[in-house]
Design a protein around this motif. Structure first.
Motif, short mmCIF file in Angstrom:
data_model
loop_
_atom_site.label_atom_id
_atom_site.label_comp_id
_atom_site.label_asym_id
_atom_site.label_seq_id
_atom_site.Cartn_x
_atom_site.Cartn_y
_atom_site.Cartn_z
N PHE A 4 -1.00 12.59 2.21
CA PHE A 4 0.27 13.29 2.04
C PHE A 4 0.65 13.36 0.56
O PHE A 4 1.07 14.40 0.06
CB PHE A 4 1.35 12.53 2.82
N PHE A 5 0.48 12.27 -0.13
CA PHE A 5 0.81 12.22 -1.55
C PHE A 5 -0.03 13.22 -2.35
O PHE A 5 0.47 13.97 -3.17
CB PHE A 5 0.59 10.79 -2.07
N GLU A 6 -1.35 13.20 -2.09
CA GLU A 6 -2.25 14.05 -2.87
C GLU A 6 -2.09 15.52 -2.54
O GLU A 6 -2.03 16.38 -3.41
CB GLU A 6 -3.69 13.61 -2.61
N THR A 7 -1.99 15.81 -1.25
CA THR A 7 -2.05 17.21 -0.81
C THR A 7 -0.71 17.92 -0.90
O THR A 7 -0.62 19.04 -1.35
CB THR A 7 -2.58 17.29 0.62
N THR A 443 7.67 12.60 -8.12
CA THR A 443 6.44 11.81 -8.08
C THR A 443 6.75 10.32 -7.95
O THR A 443 6.12 9.60 -7.15
CB THR A 443 5.60 12.08 -9.34
N ARG A 444 7.71 9.85 -8.72
CA ARG A 444 8.08 8.44 -8.64
C ARG A 444 8.64 8.09 -7.26
O ARG A 444 8.33 7.04 -6.69
CB ARG A 444 9.12 8.13 -9.72
N GLN A 445 9.48 9.01 -6.74
CA GLN A 445 10.03 8.75 -5.40
C GLN A 445 8.93 8.74 -4.35
O GLN A 445 8.92 7.90 -3.44
CB GLN A 445 11.06 9.83 -5.07
N THR A 446 7.97 9.63 -4.48
CA THR A 446 6.87 9.69 -3.51
C THR A 446 6.02 8.43 -3.57
O THR A 446 5.62 7.87 -2.53
CB THR A 446 6.00 10.92 -3.79
N VAL A 447 5.72 7.97 -4.78
CA VAL A 447 4.91 6.76 -4.94
C VAL A 447 5.65 5.55 -4.38
O VAL A 447 5.06 4.68 -3.70
CB VAL A 447 4.55 6.55 -6.42
N ALA A 448 6.96 5.47 -4.65
CA ALA A 448 7.74 4.35 -4.12
C ALA A 448 7.76 4.37 -2.60
O ALA A 448 7.61 3.32 -1.94
CB ALA A 448 9.17 4.42 -4.68
N ALA A 449 7.93 5.57 -2.02
CA ALA A 449 7.94 5.67 -0.55
C ALA A 449 6.58 5.31 0.02
O ALA A 449 6.49 4.63 1.06
CB ALA A 449 8.33 7.10 -0.14
N GLU A 450 5.51 5.73 -0.65
CA GLU A 450 4.16 5.39 -0.17
C GLU A 450 3.91 3.90 -0.24
O GLU A 450 3.28 3.32 0.65
CB GLU A 450 3.12 6.14 -1.01
N ASP A 451 4.40 3.25 -1.27
CA ASP A 451 4.22 1.80 -1.39
C ASP A 451 4.89 1.08 -0.24
O ASP A 451 4.34 0.12 0.34
CB ASP A 451 4.79 1.32 -2.73
N LYS A 452 6.10 1.53 0.11
CA LYS A 452 6.80 0.93 1.24
C LYS A 452 6.04 1.13 2.54
O LYS A 452 5.88 0.21 3.35
CB LYS A 452 8.20 1.51 1.36
N ILE A 453 5.56 2.37 2.74
CA ILE A 453 4.82 2.67 3.98
C ILE A 453 3.52 1.87 4.02
O ILE A 453 3.14 1.32 5.07
CB ILE A 453 4.55 4.17 4.08
N ASP A 454 2.82 1.79 2.86
CA ASP A 454 1.58 1.00 2.82
C ASP A 454 1.84 -0.47 3.10
O ASP A 454 1.05 -1.14 3.78
CB ASP A 454 0.91 1.16 1.45
N SER A 455 2.96 -0.99 2.62
CA SER A 455 3.31 -2.39 2.88
C SER A 455 3.55 -2.62 4.36
O SER A 455 3.11 -3.62 4.95
CB SER A 455 4.55 -2.79 2.07
N LEU A 456 4.28 -1.68 4.99
CA LEU A 456 4.55 -1.80 6.42
C LEU A 456 3.25 -1.73 7.22
O LEU A 456 3.01 -2.52 8.14
CB LEU A 456 5.51 -0.70 6.88
N CYS A 457 2.40 -0.77 6.85
CA CYS A 457 1.12 -0.62 7.57
C CYS A 457 0.25 -1.86 7.37
O CYS A 457 -0.45 -2.31 8.28
CB CYS A 457 0.38 0.61 7.08
N LEU A 458 0.31 -2.43 6.17
CA LEU A 458 -0.48 -3.62 5.88
C LEU A 458 0.01 -4.82 6.68
O LEU A 458 -0.77 -5.61 7.20
CB LEU A 458 -0.41 -3.93 4.37
N GLY A 459 1.34 -4.92 6.85
CA GLY A 459 1.91 -6.02 7.65
C GLY A 459 1.56 -5.88 9.11
O GLY A 459 1.30 -6.86 9.82
N ILE A 460 1.54 -4.63 9.60
CA ILE A 460 1.23 -4.42 11.01
C ILE A 460 -0.20 -4.76 11.32
O ILE A 460 -0.54 -5.35 12.36
CB ILE A 460 1.56 -2.96 11.40
N SER A 461 -1.11 -4.38 10.40
CA SER A 461 -2.53 -4.57 10.67
C SER A 461 -3.08 -5.91 10.18
O SER A 461 -4.27 -6.16 10.27
CB SER A 461 -3.33 -3.43 10.01
N SER A 462 -2.21 -6.77 9.65
CA SER A 462 -2.70 -8.05 9.09
C SER A 462 -3.19 -9.01 10.18
O SER A 462 -4.05 -9.85 9.96
CB SER A 462 -1.60 -8.71 8.27
N GLY A 463 -2.63 -8.89 11.39
CA GLY A 463 -3.05 -9.79 12.47
C GLY A 463 -4.32 -9.36 13.15
O GLY A 463 -4.86 -10.10 13.97
N THR A 464 -4.83 -8.19 12.85
CA THR A 464 -6.03 -7.69 13.52
C THR A 464 -7.25 -8.11 12.74
O THR A 464 -7.31 -7.92 11.53
CB THR A 464 -5.98 -6.16 13.61
#
Length: 600
Positions: A4-7, A443-464
């Motif tokens: 999403f960020f790149e495209t 761009t800064r807002q997009t990167v900040a939003a992506e970092d939050k989403i990546d953190s959430l996704c990382l927390g969800i998949s950490s137990g797998t």
């Protein structure tokens, strides 16, 4: 989210930057340029309006002077011409000033002040040459031709002046002046008894008839009558004389004396001596001040009439009057004819001594005439050289003036273009800065939003816990779930382990850590983020660069250090990748990003 960020965020902004910039700048220029042009032309119209008001009085005086010349009112003309001269000097109008000098010269020439008339003529001619004005120069030469004929009795110089005046008037498309010069050439032809100028004078007559200019029509008809009378065609001579008389009576042109003299010549050729005598007397009485230089010719005509009637004593009296008025008006061209006729009269009155003396005077006058002819030819040669030289000077000035006009127009257009370019550049710069700030902020807002989403996704998949190779996953019943788990594991390696920061990172090392193969790895990236390996790694490196460049606490880091910290192999590849992703260079991004941080 990387996809999403790149495209959608970075690439679309970059693609639209140039179009938005161009459209906005063109719209700005379209709004500003008409205002500038309207203001410019408004100023020009106002200034032209003021100039027209100032020049209206000059134009009115010019027309008044012309009509006073037209009606031979030289007393009123002198007053108007002096006022015209003062006003033209005040307005610094050289063309009007030269025309005022011509009017004053005509007044002085008519009043018998030849030296003053010559002074005014030279001033008018010099101004006309300096301003490359063929019309004014034609007027001056026409009057100079009259001066040469009346004052110096130099037929050759006078004829050259009229010829040159006619040529200049034709060049300037001033057909009224062409007609005036043609009539004057015809008048000279009556003195030299040259009937070849009939066609030239007919042009002036036809011009007056077609333009309803009765002055030229009457002058042409009167001159044609004299020329046809010389050519031995009394029918045409009388026809044109009747036309001239009817026009003079209808419009009161005060040419009664000249027309009466012309009629007397026709009557004399017919043998109607008494009628010719009365017409000659009437002509002498009615010659106005502007026609006083014709008095020698009129008295000579009367003497010939008396001789034709056999009254030699009256003829002698008329010849003495001819001598007196010739000396008065410096018209010495008739003196040879006068002494020849006086010798005949003395012979018929039985005065042989006086006849011999008159014959002696004839020889002296002929010798003087030859000397005068030699001087006139020399003067004509000098005049031709002077006119050629002045014509060359006038042509050079005309070319220089034309060049200056074109240069002024070119410089004006260049200044207008430069002004438009400057406006375009200023508007473009401001619009570009605005777009840059918008790009950096988004761009800064997009990167900040992506970092939050990546953190959430990382927390969800950490137990797998994902283990084994790609082939075992490929044979499981839920293939898509296992693909997602491997992709999340890859993202966690990028976010937590920061593999992208390693300059020596290769595709094979990543595949080895994931425990899969090259084909499966390529397919995995394409299905989850729509990118290949290089684009995937570059997206994380660009995001890291954005974070570092946006951090005000790290503004002391150089671009090369940021490039190294983000895992780029070279500064050139860093610049190329960063600008392709964000649409701006790293330096510009840092500038606008830090400026926004300060503004907040």
């Amino acid at each position: 989210m990387t996809k999403f960020f790149e495209t959608y965020c970075l690439s679309d902004v970059y693609k639209n930057i140039i179009n938005n910039l161009r459209v906005s700048c063109v719209n700005k220029v379209k709004r500003i340029l008409p205002i500038f042009l309207i203001t410019f032309f408004f100023i020009q119209v106002v200034s032209c309006g003021r100039t027209n008001k100032r020049s209206q009085s000059l134009y009115n005086l010019h027309e008044q002077c012309y009509w006073l010349i037209y009606h031979n009112d030289y007393d009123s003309l002198k007053q108007k011409a002096e006022l015209f001269l003062d006003l033209s000097r005040a307005e610094n109008d050289k063309n009007a000033e030269s025309y005022a000098y011509i009017c004053l010269a005509a007044c002085e020439l008519t009043g018998g002040k030849a030296s003053k008339a010559k002074e005014y003529l030279n001033k008018a001619q010099n101004i006309a040459i300096n301003n490359s004005n063929d019309t004014i120069w034609a007027y001056a030469l026409n009057l100079k031709g009259i001066y040469e004929a009346r004052v110096n009795y130099n037929i050759f110089s006078s004829q050259q002046c009229f010829y040159k005046s006619k040529q200049l008037a034709e060049k300037a498309a001033n057909y009224r002046q062409v007609a005036a010069a043609s009539i004057n050439l015809g008048a000279l032809a009556t003195l030299t008894r040259d009937t070849s100028f009939i066609k030239t004078v007919k042009y002036a007559y036809e011009y007056g008839r077609q333009t309803h200019n009765m002055h030229y029509m009457m002058g042409g008809a009167q001159t044609l009558s004299s020329l046809y009378q010389i050519a031995g065609n009394p029918v045409e001579a009388e026809r044109y004389l009747d036309i001239a008389i009817s026009i003079n009576d209808k419009y009161n042109f005060h040419h009664d004396g000249v027309l009466a003299l012309t009629q007397s010549y026709i009557s004399l050729d017919r043998g109607e001596h008494l009628k010719a005598l009365n017409e000659a007397k009437e002509g002498i009485e009615r010659l106005g001040p502007s026609q006083a230089t014709m008095l020698p010719q009129a008295w000579l005509c009367m003497a010939r009439i008396y001789m034709a009637m056999g009254d030699y004593r009256s003829a002698l009296e008329s010849l003495k009057h001819t001598k007196d008025v010739s000396r008065q008006y410096s018209s010495y061209g008739y003196m040879s004819d006068v002494y020849e006729l006086m010798a005949q009269c003395y012979y018929h009155t039985n005065s042989p001594n006086e006849a011999l003396e008159a014959i002696h005077m004839v020889s002296l006058e002929q010798q003087s005439s030859r000397e005068t002819m030699r001087k006139q030819l020399s003067a004509e040669h000098a005049l031709l050289q002077e006119m050629a030289q002045k014509e060359n000077v006038s042509e050079m000035r005309r070319l220089r003036l034309s060049h200056q006009i074109w240069m002024s127009a070119a410089l004006g257009m260049l200044a207008l273009c430069l002004f438009s370019v400057i406006i375009y550049m200023v508007v473009s710069r401001r619009r570009r800065e605005k777009l840059m700030r918008s790009v950096v902020a988004s761009t800064r807002q997009t990167v900040a939003a992506e970092d939050k989403i990546d953190s959430l996704c990382l927390g969800i998949s950490s137990g797998t816990d994902v283990s084994g190779d790609g082939n075992q996953h490929a044979t499981s019943s839920d293939k898509k779930t296992h693909n997602k788990d491997i992709y999340d594991r890859l993202c966690r390696m990028m976010i937590v382990d920061r593999l992208y920061a390693d300059k020596t990172l290769t595709r094979e090392s990543v595949i080895e850590r994931l425990g899969t193969n090259r084909t499966y790895f390529t397919q995995l990236l394409q299905e989850n983020c729509g990118m290949n390996y290089s684009q995937f790694i570059a997206s994380y490196r660009v995001k890291e660069a954005i974070r570092l460049l946006s951090d005000s606490s790290r503004q002391n880091l150089s671009v090369q250090e940021v490039c190294s910290m983000c895992g780029f192999g070279s500064t050139s590849s860093f610049y190329k990748t960063f600008q392709a992703s964000t649409g701006v260079t790293p330096v510009a991004f840092r500038k606008f990003s830090l400026k926004q941080s300060v503004d907040r």
